[in-house]
Design an enzyme around this catalytic site. Structure first.
Site, PDB file in Angstrom:
ATOM      1  N   CYS A   1      -7.577  -7.227   3.076  1.00 22.57           N
ATOM      2  CA  CYS A   1      -6.522  -7.343   4.092  1.00 22.57           C
ATOM      3  C   CYS A   1      -6.948  -6.659   5.375  1.00 22.57           C
ATOM      4  O   CYS A   1      -6.353  -6.882   6.424  1.00 22.57           O
ATOM      5  CB  CYS A   1      -5.191  -6.811   3.574  1.00 22.57           C
ATOM      6  SG  CYS A   1      -5.286  -5.166   2.927  1.00 22.57           S
TER       7      CYS A   1
ATOM      8  N   ASN B   1      -7.663  -8.216  -5.262  1.00 19.42           N
ATOM      9  CA  ASN B   1      -8.859  -8.008  -4.428  1.00 19.42           C
ATOM     10  C   ASN B   1      -9.433  -6.594  -4.490  1.00 19.42           C
ATOM     11  O   ASN B   1     -10.608  -6.395  -4.209  1.00 19.42           O
ATOM     12  CB  ASN B   1      -8.583  -8.430  -2.982  1.00 19.42           C
ATOM     13  CG  ASN B   1      -7.540  -7.585  -2.302  1.00 19.42           C
ATOM     14  OD1 ASN B   1      -6.614  -7.101  -2.956  1.00 19.42           O
ATOM     15  ND2 ASN B   1      -7.669  -7.400  -1.009  1.00 19.42           N
TER      16      ASN B   1
ATOM     17  N   GLU C   1      -3.608 -15.683   7.770  1.00 17.84           N
ATOM     18  CA  GLU C   1      -4.605 -14.986   6.961  1.00 17.84           C
ATOM     19  C   GLU C   1      -5.296 -15.982   6.025  1.00 17.84           C
ATOM     20  O   GLU C   1      -4.649 -16.638   5.210  1.00 17.84           O
ATOM     21  CB  GLU C   1      -3.938 -13.886   6.125  1.00 17.84           C
ATOM     22  CG  GLU C   1      -4.962 -13.028   5.419  1.00 17.84           C
ATOM     23  CD  GLU C   1      -4.354 -11.839   4.687  1.00 17.84           C
ATOM     24  OE1 GLU C   1      -3.394 -12.037   3.938  1.00 17.84           O
ATOM     25  OE2 GLU C   1      -4.864 -10.707   4.884  1.00 17.84           O
TER      26      GLU C   1
ATOM     27  N   GLU D   1       2.424  -3.643   1.392  1.00 13.23           N
ATOM     28  CA  GLU D   1       1.167  -3.803   2.126  1.00 13.23           C
ATOM     29  C   GLU D   1       0.791  -5.266   1.994  1.00 13.23           C
ATOM     30  O   GLU D   1       0.562  -5.749   0.883  1.00 13.23           O
ATOM     31  CB  GLU D   1       0.052  -2.925   1.537  1.00 13.23           C
ATOM     32  CG  GLU D   1       0.235  -1.440   1.750  1.00 13.23           C
ATOM     33  CD  GLU D   1       0.302  -1.033   3.210  1.00 13.23           C
ATOM     34  OE1 GLU D   1      -0.097  -1.825   4.097  1.00 13.23           O
ATOM     35  OE2 GLU D   1       0.790   0.081   3.470  1.00 13.23           O
TER      36      GLU D   1
ATOM     37  N   SER E   1       0.598 -10.849  -0.909  1.00 14.21           N
ATOM     38  CA  SER E   1       0.837 -11.797   0.176  1.00 14.21           C
ATOM     39  C   SER E   1       2.165 -11.526   0.885  1.00 14.21           C
ATOM     40  O   SER E   1       3.065 -10.871   0.333  1.00 14.21           O
ATOM     41  CB  SER E   1       0.848 -13.217  -0.394  1.00 14.21           C
ATOM     42  OG  SER E   1       1.927 -13.347  -1.294  1.00 14.21           O
TER      43      SER E   1
ATOM     44  N   GLU F   1       0.699   4.612   2.517  1.00 15.36           N
ATOM     45  CA  GLU F   1       0.085   4.936   1.228  1.00 15.36           C
ATOM     46  C   GLU F   1      -1.061   5.917   1.478  1.00 15.36           C
ATOM     47  O   GLU F   1      -1.565   6.038   2.578  1.00 15.36           O
ATOM     48  CB  GLU F   1      -0.468   3.670   0.576  1.00 15.36           C
ATOM     49  CG  GLU F   1       0.602   2.632   0.308  1.00 15.36           C
ATOM     50  CD  GLU F   1       0.172   1.615  -0.725  1.00 15.36           C
ATOM     51  OE1 GLU F   1       0.256   1.907  -1.921  1.00 15.36           O
ATOM     52  OE2 GLU F   1      -0.243   0.513  -0.324  1.00 15.36           O
TER      53      GLU F   1
ATOM     54  N   GLN G   1      -8.244 -19.898  -4.526  1.00 14.77           N
ATOM     55  CA  GLN G   1      -8.590 -19.205  -3.275  1.00 14.77           C
ATOM     56  C   GLN G   1      -9.711 -19.962  -2.557  1.00 14.77           C
ATOM     57  O   GLN G   1      -9.700 -20.073  -1.333  1.00 14.77           O
ATOM     58  CB  GLN G   1      -9.006 -17.762  -3.580  1.00 14.77           C
ATOM     59  CG  GLN G   1      -9.211 -16.899  -2.359  1.00 14.77           C
ATOM     60  CD  GLN G   1      -7.945 -16.698  -1.518  1.00 14.77           C
ATOM     61  OE1 GLN G   1      -6.908 -16.344  -2.035  1.00 14.77           O
ATOM     62  NE2 GLN G   1      -8.040 -16.944  -0.215  1.00 14.77           N
TER      63      GLN G   1
HETATM   64  N1  LIG Z   1      -2.909  -7.768   1.458  1.00 11.92           N
HETATM   65  C1  LIG Z   1      -3.661  -7.902   0.418  1.00 11.92           C
HETATM   66  O1  LIG Z   1      -4.345  -6.979   0.018  1.00 11.92           O
HETATM   67  C2  LIG Z   1      -3.659  -9.181  -0.323  1.00 11.92           C
HETATM   68  C3  LIG Z   1      -3.262 -10.351   0.275  1.00 11.92           C
HETATM   69  N2  LIG Z   1      -3.270 -11.493  -0.437  1.00 11.92           N
HETATM   70  C4  LIG Z   1      -2.880 -12.745   0.251  1.00 11.92           C
HETATM   71  O2  LIG Z   1      -2.071 -13.503  -0.615  1.00 11.92           O
HETATM   72  C5  LIG Z   1      -2.625 -14.799  -0.843  1.00 11.92           C
HETATM   73  C6  LIG Z   1      -2.276 -15.257  -2.240  1.00 11.92           C
HETATM   74  O3  LIG Z   1      -2.773 -14.352  -3.199  1.00 11.92           O
HETATM   75  P1  LIG Z   1      -1.920 -14.010  -4.484  1.00 11.92           P
HETATM   76  O4  LIG Z   1      -2.734 -13.253  -5.435  1.00 11.92           O
HETATM   77  O5  LIG Z   1      -1.275 -15.256  -4.967  1.00 11.92           O
HETATM   78  O6  LIG Z   1      -0.830 -13.017  -3.842  1.00 11.92           O
HETATM   79  P2  LIG Z   1       0.545 -12.578  -4.463  1.00 11.92           P
HETATM   80  O7  LIG Z   1       1.329 -11.919  -3.407  1.00 11.92           O
HETATM   81  O8  LIG Z   1       1.166 -13.716  -5.167  1.00 11.92           O
HETATM   82  O9  LIG Z   1       0.075 -11.539  -5.562  1.00 11.92           O
HETATM   83  C7  LIG Z   1       0.190 -10.140  -5.479  1.00 11.92           C
HETATM   84  C8  LIG Z   1       0.879  -9.603  -6.736  1.00 11.92           C
HETATM   85  O10 LIG Z   1       2.244 -10.018  -6.736  1.00 11.92           O
HETATM   86  C9  LIG Z   1       2.536 -10.647  -7.982  1.00 11.92           C
HETATM   87  N3  LIG Z   1       3.629 -11.604  -7.847  1.00 11.92           N
HETATM   88  C10 LIG Z   1       3.569 -12.931  -7.589  1.00 11.92           C
HETATM   89  N4  LIG Z   1       4.800 -13.468  -7.588  1.00 11.92           N
HETATM   90  C11 LIG Z   1       5.675 -12.477  -7.843  1.00 11.92           C
HETATM   91  C12 LIG Z   1       7.086 -12.400  -7.992  1.00 11.92           C
HETATM   92  N5  LIG Z   1       7.877 -13.468  -7.865  1.00 11.92           N
HETATM   93  N6  LIG Z   1       7.639 -11.207  -8.260  1.00 11.92           N
HETATM   94  C13 LIG Z   1       6.888 -10.096  -8.384  1.00 11.92           C
HETATM   95  N7  LIG Z   1       5.545 -10.116  -8.303  1.00 11.92           N
HETATM   96  C14 LIG Z   1       4.929 -11.281  -8.014  1.00 11.92           C
HETATM   97  C15 LIG Z   1       1.216 -11.266  -8.359  1.00 11.92           C
HETATM   98  O11 LIG Z   1       1.205 -11.663  -9.706  1.00 11.92           O
HETATM   99  P3  LIG Z   1       0.124 -12.723 -10.294  1.00 11.92           P
HETATM  100  O12 LIG Z   1      -0.799 -13.073  -9.208  1.00 11.92           O
HETATM  101  O13 LIG Z   1      -0.492 -11.975 -11.352  1.00 11.92           O
HETATM  102  O14 LIG Z   1       0.912 -13.872 -10.791  1.00 11.92           O
HETATM  103  C16 LIG Z   1       0.277 -10.138  -8.031  1.00 11.92           C
HETATM  104  O15 LIG Z   1       0.307  -9.143  -9.022  1.00 11.92           O
HETATM  105  C17 LIG Z   1      -4.092 -14.602  -0.582  1.00 11.92           C
HETATM  106  O16 LIG Z   1      -4.723 -15.785  -0.267  1.00 11.92           O
HETATM  107  C18 LIG Z   1      -4.054 -13.633   0.556  1.00 11.92           C
HETATM  108  O17 LIG Z   1      -3.814 -14.322   1.758  1.00 11.92           O
HETATM  109  C19 LIG Z   1      -3.647 -11.501  -1.746  1.00 11.92           C
HETATM  110  C20 LIG Z   1      -4.059 -10.378  -2.391  1.00 11.92           C
HETATM  111  C21 LIG Z   1      -4.116  -9.127  -1.691  1.00 11.92           C
HETATM  112  O1  LIG Z   2     -10.717  -1.847   3.547  1.00  7.55           O
HETATM  113  C1  LIG Z   2     -10.422  -1.149   2.585  1.00  7.55           C
HETATM  114  O2  LIG Z   2     -11.162  -0.235   2.205  1.00  7.55           O
HETATM  115  C2  LIG Z   2      -9.151  -1.368   1.816  1.00  7.55           C
HETATM  116  C3  LIG Z   2      -8.636  -2.742   2.036  1.00  7.55           C
HETATM  117  C4  LIG Z   2      -7.517  -3.097   1.157  1.00  7.55           C
HETATM  118  O3  LIG Z   2      -6.894  -2.279   0.583  1.00  7.55           O
HETATM  119  C5  LIG Z   2      -7.156  -4.490   0.966  1.00  7.55           C
HETATM  120  O4  LIG Z   2      -7.835  -5.355   1.481  1.00  7.55           O
HETATM  121  O5  LIG Z   2      -6.170  -4.737   0.242  1.00  7.55           O
END
Ligand SMILES: NC(=O)C1=CN([C@@H]2O[C@H](COP(=O)(O)OP(=O)(O)OC[C@H]3O[C@@H](n4cnc5c(N)ncnc54)[C@H](OP(=O)(O)O)[C@@H]3O)[C@@H](O)[C@H]2O)C=CC1
Ligand SMILES: O=C(O)CCC(=O)C(=O)O
Length: 478
Positions: free
Chosen positions: A280, A148, A379, A246, A225, A458, A327
């Site tokens: 997030c 994101n 979320e 995070e 996540s 961070e 998504q």
């Molecule tokens: N807090 C935040 O900023 C974020 C929250 N989310 C939340 O997560 C949900 C799902 O999104 P998603 O992208 O699947 O989130 P993930 O937590 O799966 O992805 C985040 C990162 O972790 C990696 N990852 C996945 N599985 C593993 C593992 N077993 N070991 C190590 N690394 C791993 C992913 O790889 P890859 O995806 O490349 O396989 C990606 O690089 C969203 O709908 C949202 O609710 C998502 C993104 C950001």
């Molecule tokens: O709100 C921002 O500027 C940062 C948010 C963020 O890092 C996130 O959603 O993962």
């Protein structure tokens, strides 16, 4: 189309070619990116381990020069990088360029920090003995980043890691590798020695898991996540390594009767729906007191009706597409859940068709929701927000804090008393007064409480806590 390769031990290395698809137009392939194998990830970790002794002893001038050069190149290319970002992730071009600019500012900040490394000298309690407290690099750090914020998050993990003398293995999200690839290319050309920075693109379950399972990774910084965050935590405890998480948010925006209605609507629309709600820090719970509730909802519906949801790269687009089909499915499922739970869908929530095939979704505003509903507890990570009606400030604060998360919280009010009380009593890592819950500065700490975050903060100077380890050295004068 040329293949963007992984970067291991100073060499570009091939792999299975994967199309990076533009979510605004699924016929548009942004580029081909090489998916690394578990073996590649192991090689990257070995390269980072081999490069650590020399890089951790490199002087501040060398680290400053590399980070500074990278900041300059990102600044010079911010429009191009912003466009790449918007094309691969789907946030609007203005948001993409803004994020690329932020990445440059982050490298600039940590270029300065490299010159400001400090320690302490204290007298010992024993006569004739001196005590020095210094900070040293941790070792090989694994950086696992989400889709994101595909340039800002890799930047705010890589810049401090390198600044304090660590070597890095970075795994960007499989959905959005292009921005991290561009940053690694820039840092390599800026003069990083071989092995100091290694890029392994590909699946979390393969590449990410290999990083987690390696005894040679000394620290892991993760954004994503809650589920994956828990895996990072478990693996890191097993290996007795440092880790930082995070994760999600269910961020409240409180709107009090005395709020300036235009400010409140600006904050809510920006916080809940800009960047397609995929932040997030998004304000997914709008907690509104009785006296302003109906006026606020009416003004929100009016404003949402004026927003353009379209191709992220088009002039005039306010909200781009959702990042991908999975998504989008999750967002649509939650909209159905909200309706089933008895909330009123006051605006939007429909799939949209545009000129190009993409994952377009109208922002969804629910009213008459309760804080117990799943749409207000889990979320969603999309353009979906729920309005919760409350009687007064005290109830608003209680509802705002009644959540498993604690990343960001906001209040719109003209009352100094309530603003001050909210800053003091909000159970969140970041508090905003008359500002959106999302959209943070690059030079101050970022992070939350409860289920949102784990470990030290961070960004800004506070990043040193994670990327360094403290040494206390005693020396006798005799
Ligand atoms: N807090 C935040 O900023 C974020 C929250 N989310 C939340 O997560 C949900 C799902 O999104 P998603 O992208 O699947 O989130 P993930 O937590 O799966 O992805 C985040 C990162 O972790 C990696 N990852 C996945 N599985 C593993 C593992 N077993 N070991 C190590 N690394 C791993 C992913 O790889 P890859 O995806 O490349 O396989 C990606 O690089 C969203 O709908 C949202 O609710 C998502 C993104 C950001
Ligand atoms: O709100 C921002 O500027 C940062 C948010 C963020 O890092 C996130 O959603 O993962």
């Amino acid at each position: 189309m040329s293949l963007h390769q992984n970067f291991i031990a100073g060499q570009w290395v091939g792999g299975e070619a994967i199309d990076n698809i533009n979510p605004s137009n699924t016929n548009d392939v942004v580029g081909q990116y090489a998916r690394a194998t578990a073996e590649d990830a192991k090689n990257a970790i070995a390269a980072a381990k081999a490069a650590f002794p020399a890089w951790s002893r490199s002087g501040p001038a060398q680290r400053h020069a590399v980070l500074r050069k990278a900041a300059d190149e990102i600044t010079a290319r911010k429009e191009e990088l912003g466009r790449l970002l918007s094309r691969e992730e789907g946030k609007t071009l203005a948001e993409g360029i803004g994020e690329a600019t932020r990445a440059a500012q982050i490298f600039d900040f940590f270029a300065g920090e490299a010159l400001r490394l400090t320690g302490e000298i204290l007298p010992s309690v024993r006569p004739g003995v001196g005590v020095e407290i210094t900070r040293e690099a941790v070792g090989v750090v694994g950086l696992i980043t989400p889709w994101n914020f595909p340039i800002a998050i890799p930047a705010w993990k890589m810049a401090p890691a390198l600044c304090y003398g660590n070597t890095v293995v970075i795994k960007p999200a499989d959905l959005t590798p292009a921005c991290t690839w561009a940053l690694v290319d820039i840092l390599h050309r800026a003069g990083l020695p071989d092995g100091v920075l290694n890029l392994v693109m590909g699946k979390g379950s393969v590449v990410g898991q290999t990083i987690l399972d390696s005894p040679d990774v000394d620290a892991v910084s993760f954004t994503g996540s809650v589920g994956t965050g828990s895996r990072v935590a478990e693996a890191s405890v097993r290996h007795r390594r440092k880790f930082q998480l995070e994760m999600g948010g269910k961020n409240p925006l409180v709107v009090l009767d005395d709020a300036d209605i235009d400010v409140a609507v600006d904050c809510a629309v920006n916080g809940a729906f800009f960047s397609t709600g995929q932040r997030c820090t998004a304000s997914s719970r709008l907690i509104v007191t009785n006296g302003i509730h109906d006026k606020f909802v009416k003004a929100m519906i009016d404003r949402l009706g004026k927003l353009t949801i379209d191709d992220a790269l088009k002039d005039g687009t306010h909200i781009g597409p959702v990042v991908d089909q999975s998504q989008l499915d999750q967002d649509v499922d939650y909209i159905a859940i909200g309706k089933d739970e008895g909330a009123t869908l006051a605006f939007g929530g429909e799939r949209l068709n545009r000129e190009s095939p993409g994952f377009y979704l109208q922002p969804a505003l629910f009213t008459e929701t309760t804080n117990a509903m799943r749409i207000n507890r889990e979320e969603v990570f999309g353009p979906v927000a729920g309005v919760i009606r409350v009687k007064d400030y005290d109830e608003a604060l209680a509802v705002a804090n009644d959540t498993d998360f604690g990343l960001s919280a906001g209040i719109c009010t003209q009352s100094l008393k309530y603003a001050t009380d909210f800053k003091r009593n909000s159970e969140a890592g970041m508090v905003m007064v008359n500002l959106p819950t999302a959209g943070v500065d690059f030079h101050v700490p970022f992070g939350g409480r409860k289920g949102s975050s784990y470990g030290s903060r961070e960004q800004g100077r506070y990043a040193a806590e994670f990327y360094t380890t403290v040494k206390t050295a005693y020396q006798s004068a005799g």
